[in-house]
Design an enzyme around this catalytic site. Structure first.
Site, short mmCIF file in Angstrom:
data_model
loop_
_atom_site.label_atom_id
_atom_site.label_comp_id
_atom_site.label_asym_id
_atom_site.label_seq_id
_atom_site.Cartn_x
_atom_site.Cartn_y
_atom_site.Cartn_z
CG HIS A 150 -2.01 -0.96 1.20
ND1 HIS A 150 -3.05 -0.95 2.08
CD2 HIS A 150 -2.26 -1.99 0.35
CE1 HIS A 150 -3.88 -1.93 1.80
NE2 HIS A 150 -3.42 -2.58 0.75
CE1 TYR A 201 -4.75 3.35 9.42
CE2 TYR A 201 -5.29 3.07 11.75
CZ TYR A 201 -4.51 2.74 10.65
OH TYR A 201 -3.51 1.81 10.78
N PRO A 214 -3.32 -0.60 18.93
CG PRO A 214 -5.24 -1.83 18.42
CD PRO A 214 -4.48 -1.25 19.57
CE LYS A 267 4.77 2.87 13.33
NZ LYS A 267 4.69 2.41 11.96
CE1 TYR A 281 -0.64 3.28 9.85
CE2 TYR A 281 -0.09 2.81 7.56
CZ TYR A 281 -0.86 2.58 8.68
OH TYR A 281 -1.85 1.62 8.66
C1 PHB Z 1 -5.12 -4.99 10.82
O1 PHB Z 1 -5.25 -5.17 9.61
O2 PHB Z 1 -5.31 -5.91 11.64
C2 PHB Z 1 -4.74 -3.66 11.34
C3 PHB Z 1 -4.40 -2.64 10.45
C4 PHB Z 1 -4.06 -1.41 10.92
C5 PHB Z 1 -4.05 -1.17 12.28
C6 PHB Z 1 -4.38 -2.17 13.17
C7 PHB Z 1 -4.73 -3.42 12.70
O3 PHB Z 1 -3.72 0.06 12.74
#
Ligand code: PHB
Ligand code: APR
Length: 388
Positions: free
Chosen positions: A72, A200, A292, A296, A384
């Site tokens: 990505h 997000y 999460p 990280k 990120y």
């Molecule tokens: C996930 O795909 O499990 C995932 C992706 C981004 C995050 C947390 C979990 O910030």
């Protein structure tokens, strides 16, 4: 039993360390309380930073990752019903790869087994002795027998609920922590991802996240109260809430599908310092936890053991102990950057029970700034994708 490095825990940290040591001709034994099947199917994180991808590829365990991982180059922030893309690669030259943690675990277990190196599953009653006299012994039970593993060094990679950290005498370690007044309800669904890249989402109803695992599997999350019972969330309620939080002015809708797995993840930040005591080196979730939101956790675990692997290699090859001595400080610099980033993302995106309308306006202002100012967007992007 005798080995050079006793490794407790077969998560990304313990398995990667074992692999890096093997490449340098250093022997190790990996001890894991769970079964192979359990660790290979436990649904966990899914985002790899560029540095983590490079580590896996350069050490020869990235073949399937390169084939199946989804690269990505951007990430979306959604708020006030609008979606804004942060072009990570344009801003930093690097990208992230979506690849499940259990896939990383499978690849590393396969590498370990094909190298013919020891990994013991379903051990129990793991105890550490002799650390105070620099003669570490790991005692445990395996297949009905009591075993003692003598080693030069112990790597505590046994996650937050492991035993390694508690082998350090009282008063040596300092804990810094924060718990958040919410949790994440996560689902894995048999539905093609509704977007090409992660979303997000900030909303009045709380945070939501659109992620994925493969072109057929979506991974979705909802902010819920802490200690929420999954039973309170039948599938229909989950989809309705996701659709409501992710709704956009243009009528876009999330693709729905069969819910294959469901679980609640607590949200906390925690750092234990230092990450070493005498011949015990702690790595990954055993010494630091991040919420999460910044994706990280797995990346930090891999970054720790890269440093530890190099330090142990220098110690065995040239008798150098400077890299082992600076292990904790070296790792903690990255750990605290990730702590701040994860805390910042969490604070910007969630609905906090005590927040008044003023604080919500501040969140929205920050979201607007980070999605319109190239300077601020670059800061988000470089954190990120992972600071090299
Ligand atoms: C996930 O795909 O499990 C995932 C992706 C981004 C995050 C947390 C979990 O910030
Ligand atoms: N003895 C041996 N193994 C143990 C013990 C013990 N007493 N206690 C726990 N373990 C095992 C767990 O079963 C687990 O397989 O240690 C392993 C630790 O692995 P992880 O929890 O995956 O931790 P780590 O390798 O540091 O990776 C961190 O995991 O929780 C996620 O978000 C986190 O993505 C991050 C990653």
């Amino acid at each position: 039993m005798r080995t050079q490095v006793g490794i407790i825990g077969a998560g990304p940290a313990g398995l990667m360390l074992a692999h890096l040591l093997h490449l340098r001709g250093i022997s190790s034994v990996v001890l894991e309380i769970r079964s192979r099947d359990y660790i290979e199917h436990r649904l966990r994180a899914g985002v790899l930073e560029q540095g983590a991808v490079d580590l896996l590829v350069e050490s020869g365990v990235g073949e399937r990752l390169q084939r199946e991982g989804m690269v990505h180059e951007g990430v979306n922030l959604q708020f006030a019903g609008e979606r804004h893309r942060v072009p990570m690669t344009e801003l930093t030259g690097r990208a992230i790869t979506v690849y499940g943690q259990q896939e990383v675990v499978k690849d590393l277990v396969a590498a370990r087994l094909s190298a013919g190196e020891p990994i013991l599953f379903e051990v129990s009653d793991v105890r550490l002795h002799g650390l105070d006299v620099d003669e570490p012994v790991v005692a445990f039970r395996h297949e009905g027998r009591d075993v003692e593993l003598r080693c030069d060094v112990v790597a505590g990679c046994d996650g937050f609920h492991g035993v390694s950290r508690s082998a350090v005498p009282e008063g040596v370690l300092t804990t810094y922590e924060r718990t958040y007044p919410f949790a994440w309800l996560g689902i894995l669904a048999a539905a093609p991802p509704a977007t090409n890249e992660l979303v997000y989402c900030h909303s009045e109803r709380g945070f939501a996240l659109v992620s994925m695992r493969t072109p057929e599997l979506s991974r979705l999350y909802l902010q819920v109260p802490p200690d929420e019972n999954v039973a309170a969330w039948p599938d229909d309620r989950i989809w309705a809430e996701l659709q409501a939080r992710l709704a956009m002015a243009d009528g876009w809708r999330l693709t729905e599908g069969e819910v294959l797995e469901k679980g609640v993840t607590a949200m906390r930040s925690l750092v234990v310092e230092p990450m070493q005591w005498r011949r015990l080196f702690l790595a990954g979730d055993a010494v630091h936890i991040v919420p999460p939101t910044g994706a990280k956790g797995m990346n930090l675990a891999l970054a720790d053991v890269k440093v530890l692997g190099e330090a142990l290699a220098a110690w065995y090859a040239d008798g150098r102990d400077d890299l082992l001595a600076s292990y904790s400080d070296t790792c903690l610099r990255r750990v605290w950057r990730a702590q701040h980033f994860s805390w910042w993302m969490t604070s910007m995106l969630h609905r906090f029970p005590g927040h008044d309308p003023y604080e919500v306006k501040l969140q929205l202002s920050q979201l607007r700034y980070v999605t319109t100012s190239p300077a601020y967007a670059r800061s988000l992007a470089e954190n990120y994708v992972g600071i090299p």
